[in-house]
Design an enzyme around this catalytic site. Structure first.
Site, PDB file in Angstrom:
ATOM      1  N   CYS A  59      -4.763  -5.250  -5.838  1.00 41.30           N
ATOM      2  CA  CYS A  59      -6.116  -5.416  -5.273  1.00 41.30           C
ATOM      3  C   CYS A  59      -7.055  -4.228  -5.557  1.00 41.30           C
ATOM      4  CB  CYS A  59      -6.030  -5.663  -3.766  1.00 41.30           C
ATOM      5  SG  CYS A  59      -4.748  -4.699  -2.939  1.00 41.30           S
ATOM      6  N   HIS A 103     -11.249  -3.573   0.822  1.00 43.57           N
ATOM      7  CA  HIS A 103     -10.923  -2.200   0.449  1.00 43.57           C
ATOM      8  C   HIS A 103     -12.198  -1.515  -0.055  1.00 43.57           C
ATOM      9  CE1 HIS A 103      -6.849  -3.361   0.864  1.00 43.57           C
ATOM     10  NE2 HIS A 103      -6.462  -3.407  -0.393  1.00 43.57           N
TER      11      HIS A 103
HETATM   12  O1  L14 Z   1      -0.350  -6.032  -4.768  1.00 44.96           O
HETATM   13  O2  L14 Z   1      -2.132  -2.799   1.004  1.00 44.96           O
HETATM   14  O3  L14 Z   1       0.886  -4.363  -5.274  1.00 44.96           O
HETATM   15  O4  L14 Z   1      -0.034  -2.439   1.387  1.00 44.96           O
HETATM   16  C1  L14 Z   1       1.098  -4.058  -2.342  1.00 44.96           C
HETATM   17  C2  L14 Z   1       0.780  -3.482  -0.999  1.00 44.96           C
HETATM   18  C3  L14 Z   1      -1.368  -4.449  -2.707  1.00 44.96           C
HETATM   19  C4  L14 Z   1      -1.672  -3.814  -1.425  1.00 44.96           C
HETATM   20  C5  L14 Z   1       0.203  -4.978  -4.470  1.00 44.96           C
HETATM   21  C6  L14 Z   1      -0.935  -2.854   0.679  1.00 44.96           C
HETATM   22  C7  L14 Z   1      -0.001  -4.431  -3.139  1.00 44.96           C
HETATM   23  C8  L14 Z   1      -0.587  -3.434  -0.613  1.00 44.96           C
END
Ligand code: L14
Length: 348
Positions: free
Chosen positions: A128, A256
């Site tokens: 993300c 975010h």
């Molecule tokens: O898609 O906010 O690799 O804890 C893994 C954990 C994205 C965000 C990913 C989080 C994520 C995430």
């Protein structure tokens, strides 16, 4: 006529958003199959005015499908995505399992749509924080060349999932119940010492900021930070671009935010030209009127599809540098929307 689509992890925050995005964008779905682990069996999820029963994930459930959108964690993807692909299903995977696999395209439709075509059954949806950053870096790179990016993220609890959202609410409720308008020291004592308080993040998140997203990896960087380095290079086809990230969890619910500093190869003539360039680029909205306190905010961007950019200003410490503030909804552009847009590339 249309496509037969599975959503794997259909009861999660991203899975539910995938159903919503498919519906809102009128993706040509002929049949929708919500899949999840046995824990969610029997649950129902809304789609096009109906409540669809969630089925337990198994290999056979992929038979006869066209697409499977996965958002059930990397280990589920590692196990089931290749099995689905072998049955001829095109997998769009939101986990980190295949993103850096050289055989798997890593796609942001505004940035590298052509990469999707070369898939061998699996396409990865990027992280993300990386998605929203590369949407803005791409037009800057094309116009001025890209040397180095320094970024600090301010990531919402929904990125982790439902339990982290619950953790924030439980902490806030506890404070309001047992210690309203307390001092920081009293809140620390309450949140650190309360027994039975559920905690999935490493520390309390209410009234806090945690420089810790995903687990720690090489060189004392977190895996989230490594994803921003490696995925940015892969998506932009720029293996040499320098990326220096610090990823931070903040107590926002959704969207975010990122403070991004970019060093370019060539200087830009004026900020107005940069604003013009970004306004014309796909998927970006410029919101930048400091005199009226107008800039993108997580609270306002939640639920939106675009990547918002503001606080544009020259980095006065280098020859050709730009500072900006980038905000996007992590569950939409950061996950579900980007995944559905990838599917749209293949049906369009
Ligand atoms: O898609 O906010 O690799 O804890 C893994 C954990 C994205 C965000 C990913 C989080 C994520 C995430």
């Amino acid at each position: 006529m249309g496509y037969k689509v599975a959503v794997v992890g259909a009861t999660g925050l991203v899975g539910r958003e995938m159903l919503r995005v498919l519906e809102q964008r009128d993706f040509p779905v002929e049949e929708l199959r919500p899949l999840a682990s046995s824990r969610s069996k029997g649950k129902k999820v809304p789609f096009r005015g109906a409540m669809l029963e969630v089925e337990e994930l198994s290999e056979e459930k992929f038979e006869g499908l066209d697409f499977a959108l996965f958002s059930a964690g990397a280990s589920i993807s590692r196990e089931f995505a290749p099995k689905a692909a072998r049955r001829g299903v095109v997998v769009i995977d939101n986990s980190s399992a295949f993103r850096m696999d050289p055989e798997v395209p890593l796609v942001v439709p505004e940035v590298n749509p052509e990469d999707a075509k070369a898939h061998k059954g699996i396409i990865a949806n990027p992280n993300c924080s990386t998605i929203q950053m590369v949407v803005v870096l791409k037009p800057l790179m094309d116009a001025y060349g890209l040397k180095r990016v320094v970024v600090a993220t301010y990531q919402s609890v929904s990125g982790w999932g439902k339990e982290a959202v619950d953790q924030l609410w439980e902490e806030l409720e506890l404070v309001m119940k047992e210690c309203p308008r307390c001092s920081a020291e009293e809140i620390k004592a309450l949140l650190r010492n309360k027994e039975g308080l559920k905690r999935v993040l490493a520390h309390p998140i209410a009234f806090n900021a945690l420089p810790h997203i995903d687990v720690f990896g090489d060189e004392a960087y977190t895996k989230e930070e490594w994803k921003m380095i490696n995925e940015t290079r892969k998506i932009l086809h720029s293996p040499n671009v320098k990326v220096s990230p610090t990823c931070v969890r903040v107590p926002s619910l959704r969207a975010h935010s990122e403070a991004v500093n970019v060093e370019l190869e060539r200087s830009f003539p004026s900020l107005d030209e940069v604003k013009e360039l970004l306004s014309k680029a796909p998927g970006i909205r410029v919101l930048d009127d400091p005199a009226s306190s107008v800039y993108p905010l997580a609270l306002d961007v939640a639920g939106e599809d675009d990547v918002f950019v503001g606080r544009l200003r020259r980095d006065l410490s280098v020859e050709a540098g730009l500072n900006m503030w980038i905000v996007a909804d992590n569950l939409r552009k950061g996950a579900a929307l980007n995944a559905v847009q990838i599917a749209e590339l293949l049906v369009g």
